[in-house]
Design a protein around this motif. Structure first.
Motif, PDB file in Angstrom:
ATOM      1  N   ILE A  57      12.219  32.727  65.196  1.00 25.46           N
ATOM      2  CA  ILE A  57      12.929  32.144  66.344  1.00 25.46           C
ATOM      3  C   ILE A  57      12.879  30.629  66.201  1.00 25.46           C
ATOM      4  CG2 ILE A  57      12.895  31.734  68.846  1.00 25.46           C
ATOM      5  CD1 ILE A  57      11.908  34.533  69.269  1.00 25.46           C
ATOM      6  N   VAL A  58      14.014  29.967  66.358  1.00 19.34           N
ATOM      7  CA  VAL A  58      14.090  28.508  66.317  1.00 19.34           C
ATOM      8  C   VAL A  58      14.046  28.000  67.748  1.00 19.34           C
ATOM      9  CG1 VAL A  58      15.444  26.499  65.626  1.00 19.34           C
ATOM     10  CG2 VAL A  58      15.402  28.539  64.174  1.00 19.34           C
ATOM     11  N   ARG A  59      13.138  27.059  68.022  1.00 10.17           N
ATOM     12  CA  ARG A  59      12.932  26.559  69.378  1.00 10.17           C
ATOM     13  C   ARG A  59      13.065  25.038  69.387  1.00 10.17           C
ATOM     14  NH1 ARG A  59       6.988  28.848  69.767  1.00 10.17           N
ATOM     15  NH2 ARG A  59       7.003  27.970  71.866  1.00 10.17           N
ATOM     16  N   VAL A  60      13.853  24.530  70.320  1.00  8.51           N
ATOM     17  CA  VAL A  60      13.995  23.080  70.506  1.00  8.51           C
ATOM     18  C   VAL A  60      13.024  22.679  71.609  1.00  8.51           C
ATOM     19  CG1 VAL A  60      15.554  21.194  71.076  1.00  8.51           C
ATOM     20  CG2 VAL A  60      16.405  23.169  69.788  1.00  8.51           C
ATOM     21  N   LEU A  61      11.998  21.933  71.251  1.00  6.09           N
ATOM     22  CA  LEU A  61      10.924  21.622  72.198  1.00  6.09           C
ATOM     23  C   LEU A  61      11.218  20.424  73.081  1.00  6.09           C
ATOM     24  CD1 LEU A  61       7.799  22.026  69.865  1.00  6.09           C
ATOM     25  CD2 LEU A  61       8.888  23.767  71.303  1.00  6.09           C
ATOM     26  N   SER A  62      11.957  19.448  72.554  1.00  4.56           N
ATOM     27  CA  SER A  62      11.998  18.141  73.202  1.00  4.56           C
ATOM     28  C   SER A  62      13.017  18.015  74.329  1.00  4.56           C
ATOM     29  CB  SER A  62      12.242  17.042  72.167  1.00  4.56           C
ATOM     30  OG  SER A  62      13.353  17.335  71.352  1.00  4.56           O
ATOM     31  N   ASN A  63      13.889  19.004  74.488  1.00  4.23           N
ATOM     32  CA  ASN A  63      14.892  18.917  75.544  1.00  4.23           C
ATOM     33  C   ASN A  63      15.612  20.250  75.603  1.00  4.23           C
ATOM     34  OD1 ASN A  63      16.630  17.952  77.540  1.00  4.23           O
ATOM     35  ND2 ASN A  63      17.280  16.162  76.384  1.00  4.23           N
ATOM     36  N   ARG A  64      16.504  20.391  76.584  1.00  2.00           N
ATOM     37  CA  ARG A  64      17.489  21.461  76.491  1.00  2.00           C
ATOM     38  C   ARG A  64      18.253  21.265  75.188  1.00  2.00           C
ATOM     39  NH1 ARG A  64      20.540  23.256  81.827  1.00  2.00           N
ATOM     40  NH2 ARG A  64      22.163  23.488  80.259  1.00  2.00           N
ATOM     41  N   ALA A  65      18.503  22.322  74.482  1.00  2.00           N
ATOM     42  CA  ALA A  65      19.171  22.193  73.183  1.00  2.00           C
ATOM     43  C   ALA A  65      20.581  21.651  73.315  1.00  2.00           C
ATOM     44  CB  ALA A  65      19.206  23.555  72.482  1.00  2.00           C
ATOM     45  N   ASP A  66      21.184  21.762  74.493  1.00  2.00           N
ATOM     46  CA  ASP A  66      22.544  21.258  74.684  1.00  2.00           C
ATOM     47  C   ASP A  66      22.580  19.844  75.251  1.00  2.00           C
ATOM     48  OD1 ASP A  66      21.498  22.077  77.108  1.00  2.00           O
ATOM     49  OD2 ASP A  66      23.319  23.080  77.803  1.00  2.00           O
ATOM     50  N   LEU A  67      21.411  19.212  75.417  1.00  2.00           N
ATOM     51  CA  LEU A  67      21.368  17.854  75.971  1.00  2.00           C
ATOM     52  C   LEU A  67      20.567  16.897  75.087  1.00  2.00           C
ATOM     53  CD1 LEU A  67      20.819  18.559  79.790  1.00  2.00           C
ATOM     54  CD2 LEU A  67      22.963  18.015  78.618  1.00  2.00           C
ATOM     55  N   VAL A  68      20.478  17.192  73.817  1.00  2.00           N
ATOM     56  CA  VAL A  68      19.734  16.338  72.885  1.00  2.00           C
ATOM     57  C   VAL A  68      20.482  15.029  72.691  1.00  2.00           C
ATOM     58  CG1 VAL A  68      19.137  16.165  70.425  1.00  2.00           C
ATOM     59  CG2 VAL A  68      18.514  18.206  71.738  1.00  2.00           C
ATOM     60  N   SER A  69      19.746  13.965  72.408  1.00  2.00           N
ATOM     61  CA  SER A  69      20.381  12.653  72.210  1.00  2.00           C
ATOM     62  C   SER A  69      19.691  11.893  71.091  1.00  2.00           C
ATOM     63  CB  SER A  69      20.332  11.828  73.507  1.00  2.00           C
ATOM     64  OG  SER A  69      18.991  11.565  73.891  1.00  2.00           O
ATOM     65  N   GLU A  70      20.301  10.812  70.677  1.00  2.00           N
ATOM     66  CA  GLU A  70      19.772   9.875  69.681  1.00  2.00           C
ATOM     67  C   GLU A  70      19.693  10.452  68.275  1.00  2.00           C
ATOM     68  OE1 GLU A  70      16.972   6.649  70.858  1.00  2.00           O
ATOM     69  OE2 GLU A  70      16.284   8.161  72.291  1.00  2.00           O
ATOM     70  N   GLY A  71      20.314  11.610  68.029  1.00  2.00           N
ATOM     71  CA  GLY A  71      20.398  12.117  66.666  1.00  2.00           C
ATOM     72  C   GLY A  71      19.172  12.829  66.146  1.00  2.00           C
ATOM     73  N   ASP A  72      18.195  13.129  67.032  1.00  2.00           N
ATOM     74  CA  ASP A  72      17.016  13.837  66.554  1.00  2.00           C
ATOM     75  C   ASP A  72      16.530  14.814  67.619  1.00  2.00           C
ATOM     76  OD1 ASP A  72      15.991  12.094  68.426  1.00  2.00           O
ATOM     77  OD2 ASP A  72      14.813  10.920  67.020  1.00  2.00           O
ATOM     78  N   ALA A  73      15.712  15.758  67.171  1.00  2.00           N
ATOM     79  CA  ALA A  73      15.157  16.750  68.085  1.00  2.00           C
ATOM     80  C   ALA A  73      13.871  17.291  67.490  1.00  2.00           C
ATOM     81  CB  ALA A  73      16.146  17.892  68.320  1.00  2.00           C
ATOM     82  N   ARG A  74      12.916  17.584  68.336  1.00  2.00           N
ATOM     83  CA  ARG A  74      11.672  18.222  67.896  1.00  2.00           C
ATOM     84  C   ARG A  74      11.881  19.727  67.916  1.00  2.00           C
ATOM     85  NH1 ARG A  74       5.595  17.065  70.336  1.00  2.00           N
ATOM     86  NH2 ARG A  74       4.484  18.629  69.068  1.00  2.00           N
ATOM     87  N   VAL A  75      11.713  20.347  66.772  1.00  2.00           N
ATOM     88  CA  VAL A  75      12.051  21.755  66.599  1.00  2.00           C
ATOM     89  C   VAL A  75      10.833  22.501  66.068  1.00  2.00           C
ATOM     90  CG1 VAL A  75      13.515  23.385  65.330  1.00  2.00           C
ATOM     91  CG2 VAL A  75      14.482  21.241  66.194  1.00  2.00           C
ATOM     92  N   ALA A  76      10.614  23.707  66.574  1.00  2.00           N
ATOM     93  CA  ALA A  76       9.551  24.578  66.085  1.00  2.00           C
ATOM     94  C   ALA A  76      10.163  25.912  65.667  1.00  2.00           C
ATOM     95  CB  ALA A  76       8.496  24.799  67.158  1.00  2.00           C
TER      96      ALA A  76
END
Length: 786
Positions: A57-76
């Motif tokens: 399972i891919v999980r976006v930790l740092s925000n809602r996956a549809d509201l990410v900004s600045e070109g990066d995301a913390r993913v687990a």
């Protein structure tokens, strides 16, 4: 002082070290944190069980996956048993990013995915023919995420790299001095360390020098600040924070209600800056929080005095929290704090965008902007009438006590203070606001002027809110709107049908002649906040949108946050404690109780007690830590109520023995009369409205002569005719909800898929699965999914 501190701190820049490690790795790694919230990917949690079935399972930790900004995301990547984590490969589209992933000290396989393009990105994890993916929607660093099309006129800071005000973040160090006269944090020079650095012991028992790192940067075309207790020379990674970080965040807010078209300053001090940071003997609560191991976040856009727009308040905090999780660590829970406009930001953001806060600390309290704005609009009109005796009819004279009676207060001073200090600047489109220049003859410059520059930038907060409340329809355009070629921000309140002074008339404290004269001559306001002879009817669509968007806070979504409100008597009475009771009454109507809110009233003007900002922080931390430990499978709202410490109760004064009586155990119960707590009234309550004070525009009912049967001397035919002329369409029917009244919709966006404005907002899709988990401990989850 705050500006001087920023200037001094920004001169001591720290090098920006690329994440995931934010400091030079020139020292032994800090031990892994032992927070109360451990994320176990192979546990029995629903996600882990799902991973066992699906392998990955891919999980976006740092925000809602549809509201990410600045070109990066913390993913687990969560993997089932038997999957070798180090064998998992991760891709963004066709680009492999596996090298950014590793098994972290938390036991999770995660990394920071960079280089996301604006728009849709597919993050895929693969292992031996198994795959899982998450769709990540990235937005520009300069925004917007969901607040809709940005203001066209905007003046960035001089150092901006582009038209979106972007520029690299800067870093500086501060410290707390052992000198008790140096109350504020001082600049720290790492090349010449000071010899008066205090030490602090966090709430996890970690003793460190009281040194703070401050990050200053730009998001959403405005400034943000992040502060955290820091050990220079030691590494910090988001999955291995320095051990003094306790996983908690305090968000600070400013006061007022205004509009600005240029970047502002993130507020930090308590009480909207009324008590300077350097005041000897007084410790600001954000400093207390830092010493306990909290991190502190503030954005210029969460300051309603700079930006009185709930969607933009929330958007800036969403972006800042994402950045924090990606660079500093996951968050256990977030507490807001603030006075006046700071209370408005907390109440309205928590109600319209639940999940951003878990606890609210409010003082100088208001539930929202627009219902207080309607009260202050009434004062503005009453001042024009009461303070100009030439407008009074023959034989009519008003005593100061009668004016105050009609206004619902002790003296007419309330109307003066509220009008001069709050209403005029917020609603006047020609008022000076940041990023605009005043027009002069022959040079219209940028700011609106009804005569020489009707197409200019309007400084009224209603125009700042135009994405939410919508523009005025062409059928009601003024000559200025026609010349500008557009409708201005709608008028979201009305006074048509209000019988001002009705309760005073019923009680015999004013005469029929006074009642008729006042209501005949009070009038209303136009879109430029200029007086008109008739009553303000408002723009019906804007009135309804004010409720839908949460600009009017009916408290329908506040059941999952813990709240502590405190205050005291206000000499000017613009912040009288009655506004705190507005929230109380709305909560009681919606929930049937107010058990998730504590009310403190003290003797110190405005704030109740100089120590309560810090005390409230400590008590809120106790409360939320109990909720955090509650693993029961019951609704969060029930946990918030049931986990409130038994000794955390209402307080009625800070004078020992006055206003309190012993209760069960160590509890005390309030007995101080609400009149002594300055639970005063309003012009609309004195016209017959109820204690909720949330009716922007009333429904009308026909005038009935029999309704005035309480008069000792019945209305004459001439008086009845005058009354009919004032209220040709009828008077307010307070037995029915106000026009447009409705619960706030949560997580609205104000643009469609093509970026075109959607006035009044559209509901965002359901939260993508397994996203935003870095914002809070598991016990608080679910708020983002409402």
């Amino acid at each position: 002082m705050h500006r001087r501190l920023v200037a001094l701190a920004s001169a001591l820049l720290l090098p920006l070290v690329a994440a995931p490690v934010l400091t030079p790795a020139d020292a032994a790694p800090a031990p892994a944190p032992t927070t109360a919230v451990a994320h176990q990917d192979r546990s029995g949690t629903p996600l882990a069980r799902a991973a066992q079935r699906r392998k990955l399972i891919v999980r976006v930790l740092s925000n809602r996956a549809d509201l990410v900004s600045e070109g990066d995301a913390r993913v687990a990547v969560t993997a089932a048993k038997g999957v070798r984590l180090r064998s998992i490969r991760v891709f963004v589209g066709r680009r492999e990013v596996t090298k950014r992933f590793a098994v972290r000290p938390t036991g999770r396989y995660e990394g920071i995915v960079r280089g996301l393009r604006v728009g849709r990105n597919v993050v895929t994890a693969r292992w031996r023919g198994h795959r899982a993916r998450a769709v990540v929607t990235n937005h520009p660093a300069g925004g917007p995420l969901f607040s809709g099309p940005q203001l066209k006129h905007y003046r960035c800071q001089a150092t901006a790299r582009d038209a979106q005000c972007n520029q690299p973040a800067t870093y500086s160090l501060l410290y707390r001095s052992t000198n008790p006269l140096a109350a504020a944090l001082q600049p720290y020079d790492r090349t010449n360390p000071p010899n008066d650095v205090a030490t602090t012991t966090t709430d996890r028992g970690v003793r460190v020098p009281f040194i703070v790192r401050r990050e200053d940067g730009f998001q959403d075309r405005d400034r943000y600040t992040i502060l955290t207790l820091w050990q220079p020379g030691k590494p910090w990674a988001p999955w291995r924070p320095q051990r003094q970080f306790n996983g908690k965040v305090l968000v600070t807010h400013g006061g007022g209600c205004g509009a600005s078209y240029s970047p502002g300053t993130p507020p930090l001090e308590d009480y909207s800056g009324t008590i300077p940071a350097e005041t000897p003997g007084f410790t600001q609560s954000y400093v207390t929080a830092l010493g306990k191991g909290f991190s502190v976040i503030s954005t210029a856009l969460d300051n309603t005095g700079h930006n009185c727009n709930v969607a933009m308040n929330a958007e800036s905090l969403v972006m800042a929290k994402e950045r924090f999780v990606e660079r500093y660590g996951t968050i256990r829970y977030t507490i807001g704090t603030g006075c006046s406009g700071g209370s408005i930001a907390q109440h309205t953001v928590a109600n319209a965008y639940p999940g951003i806060y878990q606890g609210l600390i409010t003082t100088c309290s208001y539930p929202d902007t627009l219902t207080a704005g309607a009260q202050f609009a009434d004062y503005h009109l009453m001042r024009r009438y009461f303070e100009d005796p030439s407008r009074w009819g023959p034989g009519v004279a008003w005593l100061p006590t009668q004016m105050a009676d009609v206004e619902g207060h002790l003296t007419h001073l309330n109307a003066v203070v509220a009008d001069e200090g709050l209403f005029k600047s917020a609603l006047n489109p020609e008022d000076e606001c940041g990023g605009t220049t005043a027009p002069v003859a022959g040079d219209p410059a940028t700011r609106y002027d009804s005569e020489i520059n009707p197409g200019g930038v309007r400084c009224s907060v209603l125009d700042l809110m135009v994405n939410l409340i919508g523009p005025r329809p062409s059928s009601v355009w003024t000559p200025q709107e026609k010349r500008a070629g557009r409708g201005f921000g709608g008028i979201p309140f009305a006074n048509a049908g209000i019988q001002y002074g009705l309760e005073a008339l019923k009680a015999g404290r004013i005469t029929t002649a006074q009642f008729l004269d006042l209501n005949e001559k009070l009038g209303g306001l136009d879109v430029d906040s200029q007086p008109i002879a008739g009553r303000t009817v408002g723009d019906p669509a804007s009135v309804a949108r004010a409720y839908r968007t949460g600009l009017v806070n009916l408290a329908t979504n506040l059941d999952q946050v813990a709240m502590i409100n405190f205050g005291g008597p206000d000499p000017g009475l613009a912040h009288d404690y009655a506004h705190a009771f507005w929230t109380e009454e709305r909560l009681r109507r919606d929930q049937g109780h107010t058990d998730n809110r504590v009310m403190w009233f003290g003797a110190v003007p405005l704030i109740g007690d100089l120590g309560w900002a810090n005390d409230a922080l400590v008590q809120m931390d106790r409360w939320l830590s109990r909720v955090e430990r509650d693993g029961r499978a019951v609704p969060l709202a029930r946990k918030v109520v049931q986990d409130k410490p038994a000794d955390l109760t209402d307080r009625c004064t800070n004078v020992p023995g006055v206003g309190e009586v012993p209760g069960a155990g160590d509890e005390v119960d309030c007995v101080l009369p609400e009149s002594l707590q300055l639970r005063l009234s309003t012009p609309r309550e004195m016209a017959g409205d109820d204690v909720h004070n949330d009716r922007l525009s009333c429904r009308l009912t026909p005038l009935e002569r029999s309704a005035y049967g309480f008069l000792l001397v019945p209305l004459t035919d001439a008086e009845w005719a005058r009354l009919q002329a004032v209220f040709p369409r009828g008077v307010c029917d307070y037995s029915r909800p106000g026009l447009g009244s409705q619960p706030a919709q949560t997580w609205l966006a104000y643009a469609d898929a093509r970026g075109r404005v959607v006035h009044g907002g559209r509901n965002l899709p359901s939260v993508p699965a397994a996203s935003g988990e870095g914002w809070s401990s598991p016990s608080f989850r679910g708020l983002l999914h409402r």
